[in-house]
Design a protein around this motif. Structure first.
Motif, short mmCIF file in Angstrom:
data_model
loop_
_atom_site.label_atom_id
_atom_site.label_comp_id
_atom_site.label_asym_id
_atom_site.label_seq_id
_atom_site.Cartn_x
_atom_site.Cartn_y
_atom_site.Cartn_z
N ALA A 197 0.91 -1.31 0.08
CA ALA A 197 -0.13 0.27 -0.12
C ALA A 197 0.73 1.17 -0.02
CB ALA A 197 -0.84 -0.15 1.33
N THR A 198 0.33 2.30 -0.35
CA THR A 198 0.98 3.60 -0.21
C THR A 198 0.69 4.26 0.89
OG1 THR A 198 1.08 3.87 -2.61
CG2 THR A 198 1.34 5.75 -1.43
N THR A 199 -0.47 4.22 1.48
CA THR A 199 -1.08 4.88 2.65
C THR A 199 -1.34 4.05 3.72
OG1 THR A 199 -2.98 5.51 2.02
CG2 THR A 199 -1.68 7.06 1.40
N LEU A 200 -1.67 4.53 4.87
CA LEU A 200 -2.15 3.75 6.12
C LEU A 200 -3.60 3.29 5.59
CD1 LEU A 200 -2.11 2.51 8.79
CD2 LEU A 200 -2.88 4.77 9.79
N ALA A 201 -4.52 4.38 5.22
CA ALA A 201 -5.77 3.93 4.63
C ALA A 201 -5.70 2.80 3.70
CB ALA A 201 -6.52 5.28 4.19
N GLU A 202 -4.90 2.75 3.01
CA GLU A 202 -5.08 1.71 1.73
C GLU A 202 -4.52 0.32 2.35
OE1 GLU A 202 -2.26 2.77 -1.19
OE2 GLU A 202 -3.45 4.33 -1.83
N ALA A 203 -3.73 0.39 3.43
CA ALA A 203 -3.43 -0.73 4.18
C ALA A 203 -4.32 -1.32 5.09
CB ALA A 203 -1.89 -0.60 4.86
N HIS B 290 -6.00 8.83 8.07
CA HIS B 290 -5.29 7.66 7.62
C HIS B 290 -4.72 8.09 5.94
CE1 HIS B 290 -6.79 5.33 11.01
NE2 HIS B 290 -6.06 6.21 11.45
N GLU B 291 -5.39 8.41 5.26
CA GLU B 291 -5.22 8.75 4.00
C GLU B 291 -4.03 9.65 3.66
OE1 GLU B 291 -7.99 11.84 5.34
OE2 GLU B 291 -7.98 9.77 5.37
N THR B 292 -3.67 10.41 4.86
CA THR B 292 -2.35 11.32 4.55
C THR B 292 -1.17 10.61 5.29
OG1 THR B 292 -2.79 12.44 6.78
CG2 THR B 292 -3.83 13.08 4.83
N VAL B 293 -1.18 9.65 5.80
CA VAL B 293 -0.16 8.84 6.56
C VAL B 293 0.76 7.99 5.13
CG1 VAL B 293 0.76 7.39 8.23
CG2 VAL B 293 -1.32 9.12 8.72
N ARG B 294 1.65 8.24 4.90
CA ARG B 294 2.49 7.62 4.01
C ARG B 294 3.30 6.37 4.49
NH1 ARG B 294 1.36 9.12 -1.03
NH2 ARG B 294 3.27 8.46 -2.00
N LEU B 295 3.30 5.38 3.82
CA LEU B 295 4.28 4.20 4.45
C LEU B 295 5.36 4.06 3.68
CD1 LEU B 295 0.93 1.63 4.62
CD2 LEU B 295 2.21 2.91 6.40
#
Length: 84
Positions: A25-31, A64-69
């Motif tokens: 995933a790219t972001t926490l929201a996606e994960a 969560h959509e702003t938190v990059r992994l």
């Protein structure tokens, strides 16, 4: 998209049925969306009450959509604990 590990603790671990699993995933929201898809039911409810650490740093109130992994990173899923 990056790859890393989600670690579930306490009630989140019980709801997911695993202690950890990989993410892509790219972001926490996606994960988290992918985790909800893999583990429908109780984990979806538990995640609503959890706090999250990304590579040891608290997410807090950030969206969560702003938190990059990061590649090789770790997402810790921490449900509320009794007494602390």
């Amino acid at each position: 998209m990056v790859n890393g590990t989600i670690r579930y603790w306490a009630a989140a671990k019980a709801a997911a049925g695993v202690a950890e699993e990989p993410y892509a995933a790219t972001t926490l929201a996606e994960a988290l969306d992918a985790a909800r898809e893999r583990h429908p039911g109780e984990l979806v409810r538990v995640l609503q009450r959890c706090s999250f650490l990304i590579d040891g740093d608290p997410v807090g109130t950030r969206g969560h959509e702003t938190v990059r992994l990061a590649e090789g990173g770790t997402v810790e899923v921490l449900p509320p604990f009794a007494g602390g």
